[in-house]
Scaffold this motif. Structure first.
Motif, PDB file in Angstrom:
ATOM      1  N   UNK A 136      17.182-103.784  90.130  1.00 54.35           N
ATOM      2  CA  UNK A 136      17.957-104.094  91.333  1.00 54.35           C
ATOM      3  C   UNK A 136      18.042-105.596  91.581  1.00 54.35           C
ATOM      4  N   UNK A 137      16.998-106.328  91.252  1.00 51.56           N
ATOM      5  CA  UNK A 137      17.024-107.761  91.475  1.00 51.56           C
ATOM      6  C   UNK A 137      17.853-108.483  90.421  1.00 51.56           C
ATOM      7  N   UNK A 138      17.808-107.975  89.188  1.00 48.76           N
ATOM      8  CA  UNK A 138      18.686-108.543  88.160  1.00 48.76           C
ATOM      9  C   UNK A 138      20.145-108.251  88.478  1.00 48.76           C
ATOM     10  N   UNK A 139      20.414-107.025  88.947  1.00 48.63           N
ATOM     11  CA  UNK A 139      21.787-106.662  89.305  1.00 48.63           C
ATOM     12  C   UNK A 139      22.290-107.517  90.451  1.00 48.63           C
ATOM     13  N   UNK A 140      21.431-107.745  91.448  1.00 47.23           N
ATOM     14  CA  UNK A 140      21.814-108.587  92.581  1.00 47.23           C
ATOM     15  C   UNK A 140      22.104-110.020  92.129  1.00 47.23           C
ATOM     16  N   UNK A 141      21.330-110.524  91.167  1.00 47.85           N
ATOM     17  CA  UNK A 141      21.528-111.883  90.664  1.00 47.85           C
ATOM     18  C   UNK A 141      22.786-111.995  89.814  1.00 47.85           C
ATOM     19  N   UNK A 212      21.775 -99.090  83.839  1.00 48.50           N
ATOM     20  CA  UNK A 212      21.598-100.520  84.119  1.00 48.50           C
ATOM     21  C   UNK A 212      22.695-101.343  83.450  1.00 48.50           C
ATOM     22  N   UNK A 213      23.022-101.024  82.194  1.00 44.90           N
ATOM     23  CA  UNK A 213      24.080-101.757  81.494  1.00 44.90           C
ATOM     24  C   UNK A 213      25.427-101.575  82.181  1.00 44.90           C
ATOM     25  N   UNK A 214      25.691-100.347  82.676  1.00 44.19           N
ATOM     26  CA  UNK A 214      26.937-100.119  83.419  1.00 44.19           C
ATOM     27  C   UNK A 214      27.009-101.036  84.633  1.00 44.19           C
ATOM     28  N   UNK A 215      25.885-101.148  85.343  1.00 40.14           N
ATOM     29  CA  UNK A 215      25.874-102.011  86.518  1.00 40.14           C
ATOM     30  C   UNK A 215      26.078-103.462  86.167  1.00 40.14           C
ATOM     31  N   UNK A 216      25.361-103.948  85.135  1.00 42.94           N
ATOM     32  CA  UNK A 216      25.458-105.357  84.760  1.00 42.94           C
ATOM     33  C   UNK A 216      26.857-105.705  84.254  1.00 42.94           C
ATOM     34  N   UNK A 217      27.391-104.883  83.377  1.00 44.98           N
ATOM     35  CA  UNK A 217      28.629-105.230  82.680  1.00 44.98           C
ATOM     36  C   UNK A 217      29.863-104.944  83.526  1.00 44.98           C
ATOM     37  N   UNK A 218      29.843-103.844  84.309  1.00 42.06           N
ATOM     38  CA  UNK A 218      31.013-103.501  85.116  1.00 42.06           C
ATOM     39  C   UNK A 218      31.235-104.449  86.283  1.00 42.06           C
ATOM     40  N   UNK A 219      30.180-105.169  86.700  1.00 45.50           N
ATOM     41  CA  UNK A 219      30.313-105.980  87.899  1.00 45.50           C
ATOM     42  C   UNK A 219      29.889-107.428  87.695  1.00 45.50           C
ATOM     43  N   UNK A 220      29.830-107.869  86.446  1.00 45.66           N
ATOM     44  CA  UNK A 220      29.452-109.255  86.223  1.00 45.66           C
ATOM     45  C   UNK A 220      29.947-109.756  84.882  1.00 45.66           C
ATOM     46  N   UNK A 222      28.594-112.823  84.182  1.00 45.44           N
ATOM     47  CA  UNK A 222      27.566-113.857  84.027  1.00 45.44           C
ATOM     48  C   UNK A 222      26.855-113.787  82.673  1.00 45.44           C
ATOM     49  N   UNK A 223      26.597-112.588  82.100  1.00 42.44           N
ATOM     50  CA  UNK A 223      25.990-112.588  80.763  1.00 42.44           C
ATOM     51  C   UNK A 223      26.795-113.372  79.734  1.00 42.44           C
ATOM     52  N   UNK A 224      28.131-113.312  79.847  1.00 46.97           N
ATOM     53  CA  UNK A 224      28.972-114.089  78.928  1.00 46.97           C
ATOM     54  C   UNK A 224      28.805-115.584  79.174  1.00 46.97           C
ATOM     55  N   UNK A 286      25.631-108.437  73.445  1.00 50.85           N
ATOM     56  CA  UNK A 286      26.239-108.498  74.778  1.00 50.85           C
ATOM     57  C   UNK A 286      27.764-108.431  74.674  1.00 50.85           C
ATOM     58  N   UNK A 287      28.319-109.203  73.744  1.00 49.53           N
ATOM     59  CA  UNK A 287      29.777-109.141  73.533  1.00 49.53           C
ATOM     60  C   UNK A 287      30.216-107.740  73.144  1.00 49.53           C
ATOM     61  N   UNK A 288      29.410-107.090  72.289  1.00 49.74           N
ATOM     62  CA  UNK A 288      29.735-105.729  71.863  1.00 49.74           C
ATOM     63  C   UNK A 288      29.771-104.747  73.015  1.00 49.74           C
TER      64      UNK A 288
END
Length: 333
Positions: A136-141, A212-220, A222-224, A286-288
């Motif tokens: 949750x904290x990583x997703x928020x960030x 978790x990946x759905x949350x990170x990738x669908x709404x950010x 920033x990883x790129x 990450x790109x994949x």
């Protein structure tokens, strides 16, 4: 009218207790209601048990998928078929206490569009608590929008928000993120998450990773950006280090026991290659993930397929956007 959406996957051990708790709570709502169970391809007797209850209680409705499409698809289907002006979402394992829903409904009646639950305590293993805390904290960030910390799918939404969610075209859905993305007037209410009443959790480690990946990738994105800035930093570091080594070589200087004219450099070379190789593979991974989700969306496959509807008055639609409406004979038990 109140609609309550509950996804089910192999929950035969808990159906009767869940129904009794819901029946008791529904008396406190003082409104017309429907309880929509979404059978997400269960392989046990979950479907038969819900059908048995639905035969006696017209408030109980059932959506049954052709196979297991996942928790978020089940939640999305329930929201799409809900007819209430308030739509609640909760899990079947009774970790989310249905007794708290009356508080949520009251807040919605006060003018809030979304009332979501904030988990202040979890009765789970330390490892699982730690993973959720970190997620949750990583997703928020990372998220480009404000997603509440420690807020899951347990919530109540009004019809306006549900209509927006139903209109969104994406197939790969992260409902709690989409709920935050809509904006509107939202508030969180604290509650204590209970232990699972019966059975085992259907969310294994890999399913949690995928969520978790759905949350990170669908709404950010920033990883790129992190990949880009990491590449820039490594490039700058390499350039500076190379320049310093060149100065050392031309001046024949020894620094911390290292002299480029004397050292062979095999160990440092191998370590550098392994480090850069690992960094590149991580970046490609990450790109994949981003490219894979783009590929899934471009195929325009529906997020779920419905096999049967029980106690619904309108025709069966196989999937969102399907223009072919089947007859009533296709959605009885």
């Amino acid at each position: 009218m109140i609609s309550l959406v509950i996804p089910l996957f192999n929950e035969e051990e808990i159906i009767d207790r869940l129904y009794q708790r819901l029946l008791f709570c529904a008396r406190t709502w003082n409104e017309e209601y429907e309880i929509i169970f979404v059978n997400d391809g269960s392989t046990d007797s979950t479907f038969q048990q819900v059908c048995r209850i639905a035969e006696k209680d017209p408030h109980i409705k059932l959506i049954s998928f052709t196979r297991n499409f996942g928790h978020q698809a089940a939640v999305s289907a329930g929201i799409r078929y809900a007819s209430g002006d308030l739509v609640a979402v909760m899990d079947a394992d009774l970790q989310d206490p249905p007794e708290d829903l009356v508080r949520f409904f009251q807040k919605c009646r006060e003018g809030y569009d979304v009332v979501y639950a904030i988990r202040v305590k979890r009765k789970e293993t330390i490892i699982k608590k730690g993973c959720y805390w970190l997620f949750y904290r990583m997703l928020s960030f990372l998220a480009d929008i404000e997603i509440p910390i420690d807020a899951g799918d347990f919530c109540v939404m009004n019809r306006k928000v549900c209509n927006v969610l139903n209109a969104l075209p994406e197939a790969n859905r992260f409902v709690r993120g989409l709920r935050s993305w809509t904006g509107y007037r939202q508030i969180g209410l604290a509650y204590e998450r209970n232990e699972r009443v019966a059975g085992k959790s259907k969310y294994g480690f890999m399913k949690l990773i995928n969520l978790a990946l759905d949350g990170f990738i669908n709404f950010s994105n920033k990883p790129l950006r992190i990949i880009m800035f990491t590449g820039i930093l490594i490039g700058c570091f390499s350039f500076i280090l190379g320049f310093l080594v060149f100065i050392q070589y031309t001046t024949d200087t020894t620094v911390w026991g290292y002299n480029p004219r004397q050292a062979r450099g095999w160990t440092s070379l191998i370590l550098s290659v392994l480090f850069l190789g690992g960094t590149q593979l991580f970046a490609l991974g990450i790109l994949g993930e981003y490219i894979g989700r783009l590929f899934q969306e471009t195929k325009k496959r529906p997020p779920y397929l419905i096999e049967r509807l029980v106690n619904f008055q309108h025709p069966l639609i196989l999937y969102p956007g399907d223009g072919k409406k089947l007859t009533n004979n296709n959605y009885c038990c």
